[in-house]
Design an enzyme around this catalytic site. Structure first.
Site, short mmCIF file in Angstrom:
data_model
loop_
_atom_site.label_atom_id
_atom_site.label_comp_id
_atom_site.label_asym_id
_atom_site.label_seq_id
_atom_site.Cartn_x
_atom_site.Cartn_y
_atom_site.Cartn_z
CB THR A 19 -0.92 0.00 1.23
OG1 THR A 19 -1.85 -1.09 1.10
CG2 THR A 19 -1.69 1.30 1.36
CD GLN A 33 -3.61 -7.85 -1.12
OE1 GLN A 33 -3.66 -6.68 -0.76
NE2 GLN A 33 -2.86 -8.76 -0.52
CG HIS A 88 -5.61 -8.65 1.73
ND1 HIS A 88 -5.06 -9.45 2.71
CD2 HIS A 88 -5.02 -7.43 1.88
CE1 HIS A 88 -4.19 -8.75 3.42
NE2 HIS A 88 -4.14 -7.52 2.93
CG ASN A 131 -1.67 -8.65 6.65
OD1 ASN A 131 -1.13 -9.66 7.10
ND2 ASN A 131 -1.15 -7.96 5.65
CE1 TYR A 146 -6.53 -3.89 6.75
CE2 TYR A 146 -5.03 -5.41 5.66
CZ TYR A 146 -5.28 -4.18 6.25
OH TYR A 146 -4.28 -3.23 6.33
NE ARG A 205 0.61 -11.23 1.66
CZ ARG A 205 1.20 -10.16 2.18
NH1 ARG A 205 0.49 -9.12 2.56
NH2 ARG A 205 2.51 -10.12 2.33
CG ASN A 249 -4.66 -3.91 10.56
OD1 ASN A 249 -4.38 -2.72 10.69
ND2 ASN A 249 -4.51 -4.56 9.41
N GLY A 277 8.53 -7.71 -0.15
CA GLY A 277 7.76 -6.49 -0.06
C GLY A 277 8.62 -5.26 -0.10
NE ARG A 278 8.29 -2.12 5.63
CZ ARG A 278 8.34 -1.53 6.83
NH1 ARG A 278 9.52 -1.25 7.37
NH2 ARG A 278 7.24 -1.21 7.47
#
Length: 364
Positions: free
Chosen positions: A26, A98, A174, A177, A179, A226, A234, A316-317
């Site tokens: 994101t 996603q 998704h 995480n 959600y 995922r 979260n 990712g990063r």
């Protein structure tokens, strides 16, 4: 001899040039909820990934949880994403969308129309979300009614169909995480007393129905998912019986010939503190291609794919500051560090201005 990490593979119907996957990131730069010129360039630069998983893309207005994130449910959003997928495909890349519903991780100020966030139960997350200025604490959501659940399932199917219309090679559901789907799965966030709550067999029902809706719309062979069973992202909290939940989730996933299962091994963006035996059992129980994620180094990724413990590895990063990450990993050269102050929101700085290797080095 070329390490298997850098060789072609297949995820469902999706042919990939290498096993280095770009994880969803994101970046909060879709200021009108539609992909921008800057986003087109950002994804084009990273088309060397075997597969790009797009940033989380909301399936409906109430599915949005952060300022300036894109959607995939309107004609304008489809047209905007088509420009992204065309750019990635022109570079020889592959990209899936996603599809995302944040559930309770939102604020009325973020949701179009000022709607109250929704969730399985009216339980506050005690988490924070980015409202465009600050990270603000989320409140108490509205518990979804049965008709609203049916409408949400239709939103998932519609978003998947929109993604294909926009030129994506498939979708990643998704379900990680903390959600919406994850909120249904865990007894920490699901206090329902109907067929969607209580025992694990009921709590996986929403996941089962989302999978049926999405695979029915676009086919299982271009549907991935995922999951993050061990993550407290979260502030969702760990289920009281994670091994049993993993077994039930695997059974649901195995009912479809999915393109892939993308697993966050441990805390999302944090320690890899997954119980080894539980992770191994979960991995062994899955029949779909397995994408490993979380804190992988080059050496770990090479080993995981060579040994068969993973079919691909998601980074990712590292992709934020290294748009040519597969080439850098293959050449075994140092990675550029990201500038964290530009992670969320902004313009080209810290987004599309990172350097790439000279071609001669990238082909080493």
């Amino acid at each position: 001899m070329t390490d298997k990490l850098f060789t072609p593979g297949r995820l469902g119907r999706i042919e990939i040039a290498n096993r280095v996957v770009m994880a969803p990131l994101t970046r909060n730069r879709a200021f009108d909820r539609v992909p921008t010129d800057l986003m087109v360039e950002y994804y084009r630069q990273r088309a060397g990934a075997g597969l790009i998983v797009s940033e989380g893309t909301q399936i409906s207005p109430v599915g949005q949880g952060y300022a300036w994130t894109p959607g995939i449910h309107t004609p304008a959003q489809v047209a905007g994403w088509r420009r992204v997928t065309d750019a990635v495909h022109a570079e020889g890349g592959r990209i899936v969308c996603q599809i995302w519903h944040v559930g309770r991780i939102s604020l009325p100020a973020i949701i179009e129309g000022g709607l109250t966030p929704v969730a399985p139960s009216a339980i506050a997350a005690r988490a924070k979300t980015f409202d465009g200025t600050n990270f603000a604490e989320t409140g108490v959501p509205h518990a979804l009614t049965l008709p609203e659940i049916e409408a949400t399932l239709a939103d998932y199917a519609h978003a998947a169909a929109c993604a294909v219309e926009a030129g994506f090679d498939g979708v990643e559901i998704h379900a990680a995480n903390g959600y919406l789907i994850d909120q249904f799965l865990r007894d920490t966030s699901n206090a329902r007393t109907d067929a969607y709550g209580g025992p694990i067999a009921n709590r996986v029902r929403f996941l089962r129905e989302v999978l049926a809706a999405v695979t029915g719309a676009i086919g299982a062979d271009r549907t991935g998912i995922r999951v993050s069973p061990w993550s407290n992202a979260n502030a969702v909290g760990l289920d009281s019986d994670t091994p049993a939940l993993c077994a039930a989730v695997a059974e649901v996933l195995n009912a479809h010939d999915l393109a892939f299962v993308h697993v966050v091994e441990g805390q999302t963006g944090g320690p890899r503190d997954t119980p080894d035996a539980t992770l191994a059992a979960f991995r062994a129980s899955l029949k779909a291609p397995y994408i490993a994620n979380n804190g992988y180094t080059r050496e770990m990724a090479v080993s995981a794919v060579a040994s068969g413990r993973a079919d691909a590895v998601a980074f990712g990063r590292a992709f934020i500051a290294n748009p040519d990450l597969p080439a850098r990993l293959r050449a075994d050269v140092p990675l550029t560090p990201p500038r964290k102050e530009f992670f969320y929101g902004g313009g080209a700085e810290g987004y599309t201005d990172y350097p790439v290797l000279p071609v001669a080095v990238g082909r080493a």
